[in-house]
Scaffold this motif. Structure first.
Motif, PDB file in Angstrom:
ATOM      1  N   ILE A 158      48.604  -2.796  73.803  1.00  0.00           N
ATOM      2  CA  ILE A 158      49.243  -3.734  72.871  1.00  0.00           C
ATOM      3  C   ILE A 158      50.688  -3.320  72.637  1.00  0.00           C
ATOM      4  O   ILE A 158      51.602  -4.154  72.611  1.00  0.00           O
ATOM      5  CB  ILE A 158      48.469  -3.770  71.538  1.00  0.00           C
ATOM      6  CG1 ILE A 158      47.014  -4.192  71.774  1.00  0.00           C
ATOM      7  CG2 ILE A 158      49.143  -4.715  70.548  1.00  0.00           C
ATOM      8  CD1 ILE A 158      46.135  -4.035  70.552  1.00  0.00           C
ATOM      9  N   ASP A 159      50.907  -2.030  72.478  1.00  0.00           N
ATOM     10  CA  ASP A 159      52.250  -1.490  72.269  1.00  0.00           C
ATOM     11  C   ASP A 159      53.173  -1.892  73.424  1.00  0.00           C
ATOM     12  O   ASP A 159      54.303  -2.344  73.211  1.00  0.00           O
ATOM     13  CB  ASP A 159      52.158   0.030  72.154  1.00  0.00           C
ATOM     14  CG  ASP A 159      53.505   0.705  72.013  1.00  0.00           C
ATOM     15  OD1 ASP A 159      53.916   0.979  70.873  1.00  0.00           O
ATOM     16  OD2 ASP A 159      54.150   0.964  73.056  1.00  0.00           O
ATOM     17  N   GLU A 160      52.700  -1.752  74.648  1.00  0.00           N
ATOM     18  CA  GLU A 160      53.496  -2.088  75.824  1.00  0.00           C
ATOM     19  C   GLU A 160      53.826  -3.576  75.858  1.00  0.00           C
ATOM     20  O   GLU A 160      54.953  -3.976  76.170  1.00  0.00           O
ATOM     21  CB  GLU A 160      52.728  -1.684  77.084  1.00  0.00           C
ATOM     22  CG  GLU A 160      53.481  -1.898  78.379  1.00  0.00           C
ATOM     23  CD  GLU A 160      52.760  -1.248  79.543  1.00  0.00           C
ATOM     24  OE1 GLU A 160      53.291  -0.266  80.089  1.00  0.00           O
ATOM     25  OE2 GLU A 160      51.647  -1.718  79.911  1.00  0.00           O
ATOM     26  N   ALA A 161      52.838  -4.402  75.545  1.00  0.00           N
ATOM     27  CA  ALA A 161      53.058  -5.848  75.543  1.00  0.00           C
ATOM     28  C   ALA A 161      54.145  -6.239  74.554  1.00  0.00           C
ATOM     29  O   ALA A 161      55.035  -7.042  74.868  1.00  0.00           O
ATOM     30  CB  ALA A 161      51.747  -6.564  75.215  1.00  0.00           C
ATOM     31  N   LEU A 162      54.101  -5.675  73.351  1.00  0.00           N
ATOM     32  CA  LEU A 162      55.079  -6.028  72.322  1.00  0.00           C
ATOM     33  C   LEU A 162      56.460  -5.481  72.641  1.00  0.00           C
ATOM     34  O   LEU A 162      57.469  -6.089  72.280  1.00  0.00           O
ATOM     35  CB  LEU A 162      54.616  -5.497  70.959  1.00  0.00           C
ATOM     36  CG  LEU A 162      53.376  -6.183  70.378  1.00  0.00           C
ATOM     37  CD1 LEU A 162      52.940  -5.490  69.092  1.00  0.00           C
ATOM     38  CD2 LEU A 162      53.649  -7.661  70.116  1.00  0.00           C
ATOM     39  N   VAL A 217      56.061 -12.765  80.071  1.00  0.00           N
ATOM     40  CA  VAL A 217      54.825 -13.045  79.345  1.00  0.00           C
ATOM     41  C   VAL A 217      53.822 -11.934  79.616  1.00  0.00           C
ATOM     42  O   VAL A 217      53.481 -11.659  80.769  1.00  0.00           O
ATOM     43  CB  VAL A 217      54.223 -14.404  79.756  1.00  0.00           C
ATOM     44  CG1 VAL A 217      52.911 -14.662  79.011  1.00  0.00           C
ATOM     45  CG2 VAL A 217      55.217 -15.524  79.487  1.00  0.00           C
ATOM     46  N   ALA A 218      53.360 -11.290  78.546  1.00  0.00           N
ATOM     47  CA  ALA A 218      52.331 -10.253  78.664  1.00  0.00           C
ATOM     48  C   ALA A 218      50.971 -10.868  78.356  1.00  0.00           C
ATOM     49  O   ALA A 218      50.848 -11.725  77.464  1.00  0.00           O
ATOM     50  CB  ALA A 218      52.611  -9.099  77.711  1.00  0.00           C
ATOM     51  N   ILE A 219      49.959 -10.423  79.092  1.00  0.00           N
ATOM     52  CA  ILE A 219      48.588 -10.894  78.897  1.00  0.00           C
ATOM     53  C   ILE A 219      47.723  -9.694  78.559  1.00  0.00           C
ATOM     54  O   ILE A 219      47.661  -8.733  79.325  1.00  0.00           O
ATOM     55  CB  ILE A 219      48.055 -11.592  80.156  1.00  0.00           C
ATOM     56  CG1 ILE A 219      48.977 -12.762  80.547  1.00  0.00           C
ATOM     57  CG2 ILE A 219      46.630 -12.083  79.939  1.00  0.00           C
ATOM     58  CD1 ILE A 219      48.615 -13.388  81.880  1.00  0.00           C
ATOM     59  N   LEU A 224      56.208   9.238  81.309  1.00  0.00           N
ATOM     60  CA  LEU A 224      56.711   8.495  82.452  1.00  0.00           C
ATOM     61  C   LEU A 224      56.546   6.990  82.232  1.00  0.00           C
ATOM     62  O   LEU A 224      57.390   6.190  82.643  1.00  0.00           O
ATOM     63  CB  LEU A 224      55.980   8.919  83.718  1.00  0.00           C
ATOM     64  CG  LEU A 224      56.480   8.329  85.031  1.00  0.00           C
ATOM     65  CD1 LEU A 224      57.969   8.595  85.215  1.00  0.00           C
ATOM     66  CD2 LEU A 224      55.690   8.893  86.193  1.00  0.00           C
ATOM     67  N   ARG A 225      55.480   6.625  81.569  1.00  0.00           N
ATOM     68  CA  ARG A 225      55.259   5.209  81.264  1.00  0.00           C
ATOM     69  C   ARG A 225      56.415   4.653  80.434  1.00  0.00           C
ATOM     70  O   ARG A 225      56.918   3.553  80.696  1.00  0.00           O
ATOM     71  CB  ARG A 225      53.934   5.049  80.517  1.00  0.00           C
ATOM     72  CG  ARG A 225      53.496   3.617  80.300  1.00  0.00           C
ATOM     73  CD  ARG A 225      52.072   3.573  79.787  1.00  0.00           C
ATOM     74  NE  ARG A 225      51.565   2.227  79.703  1.00  0.00           N
ATOM     75  CZ  ARG A 225      50.291   1.903  79.790  1.00  0.00           C
ATOM     76  NH1 ARG A 225      49.389   2.838  80.013  1.00  0.00           N
ATOM     77  NH2 ARG A 225      49.900   0.653  79.691  1.00  0.00           N
ATOM     78  N   LEU A 226      56.857   5.410  79.428  1.00  0.00           N
ATOM     79  CA  LEU A 226      57.985   4.974  78.597  1.00  0.00           C
ATOM     80  C   LEU A 226      59.256   4.819  79.427  1.00  0.00           C
ATOM     81  O   LEU A 226      60.018   3.862  79.254  1.00  0.00           O
ATOM     82  CB  LEU A 226      58.213   5.972  77.463  1.00  0.00           C
ATOM     83  CG  LEU A 226      57.139   6.038  76.379  1.00  0.00           C
ATOM     84  CD1 LEU A 226      57.442   7.165  75.408  1.00  0.00           C
ATOM     85  CD2 LEU A 226      57.031   4.712  75.638  1.00  0.00           C
ATOM     86  N   VAL A 227      59.472   5.760  80.335  1.00  0.00           N
ATOM     87  CA  VAL A 227      60.677   5.706  81.178  1.00  0.00           C
ATOM     88  C   VAL A 227      60.664   4.452  82.043  1.00  0.00           C
ATOM     89  O   VAL A 227      61.666   3.722  82.130  1.00  0.00           O
ATOM     90  CB  VAL A 227      60.772   6.974  82.060  1.00  0.00           C
ATOM     91  CG1 VAL A 227      61.866   6.803  83.110  1.00  0.00           C
ATOM     92  CG2 VAL A 227      61.063   8.199  81.199  1.00  0.00           C
TER      93      VAL A 227
END
Length: 262
Positions: free
Chosen positions: A195-199, A38-40, A169-172
């Motif tokens: 938002i991109d990361e949460a989805l 669950v992302a917040i 690095l975040r993507l990795v």
């Protein structure tokens, strides 16, 4: 609670600052199923991190009730991963990762084996004897992830763990986290401003209002797993991203207007 691991009912958190009471959070009603990711997301200062601290037992709610259903009393209930890594500079990488097992009374030989296994899974094998100061930010965060997973917690709480890293690095590390989680399927609450990361990462996204933080929306992410970066090209991804952005934009504008009036 059947398949529910977390149930928050009417959770409120207030602080006293300079004799004034600050209503920081709530009321919040939230249910999380076992094994869910669950992302917040929400505006800065809305109480996302406060909610994580309440779940972790590091802060008490001012009102409301929090129920957590444990099924494995022999393992830690929660582990936390922070934006600033939270690893100890005076300990080696191996000692940092092994620490939860040391605290649990696991023998040194067994703890070393388990810690080395998680260092391998997190992509930090070969750095066991290194100290955090000699590592890059990305490597330190991998160590923090390995330490969080090594104790096999029932709930993993992650407070913007990749926010300080560069985009590549975040993507990795997003993909590394998904890989480890899909093999482990522990319950995760993941706070992020992205938002991109949460989805990309979550099964569900909970959108919070500006302070005092309340839940504006709560929806399932419709993309199948295993999930890759290709999910971003789906029309539904863009539509959901736009929906969340509009919700957050409205909250920020409303807060700015209230501050101007005050």
């Amino acid at each position: 609670m059947s398949d529910l691991v977390i149930r928050a009912s009417g959770i409120v958190r207030e602080f006293v600052a300079r004799r004034d009471t600050v209503h920081a959070l709530g009321p919040i009603d939230l249910e999380v199923e076992r094994g869910q990711f669950v992302a917040i997301v929400g505006p800065s200062g809305c109480g996302k991190s406060t909610l994580l601290r309440i779940v972790a037992g590091l802060a008490a709610p001012s009102a409301g009730e929090l129920e957590i259903d444990r099924v494995e009393p022999s393992t830690p209930l929660c582990s936390m991963v922070f934006q600033d890594y939270g690893i100890f500079p005076w300990k080696t990488v191996l000692a940092n990762v092994r620490l939860p097992l040391d605290i649990a009374g696991v023998s040194r030989r067994e703890a070393d084996v388990v810690a080395r296994d998680w260092l391998h899974r997190a992509g930090v094998a070969g750095f066991e004897a290194a100290y955090p100061a000699t590592l890059s930010g990305g490597m330190r965060q991998r160590v923090a992830l390995a330490r969080a997973f090594v104790a096999n917690p029932e709930i993993l709480l992650m407070d913007e763990p990749f926010a300080a890293l560069d985009a590549q690095l975040r993507l990795v590390l997003q993909q590394e986290l998904l890989r480890v989680w899909e093999a482990n399927r522990r319950t995760i609450l993941f706070v992020t401003h992205s938002i991109d990361e949460a989805l990309l990462l979550a099964d569900r996204v909970v959108v919070m209002s500006s302070r005092p933080g309340r839940i504006l929306d709560d929806f399932e992410v419709p993309f199948p797993r295993p999930r890759t970066r290709d999910a971003r090209s789906a029309p539904e991804f863009g539509a959901l991203e736009e929906h969340i952005w509009r919700l957050l934009k409205g909250e920020v504008e409303q807060r700015e207007h209230a501050d101007d009036v005050a």
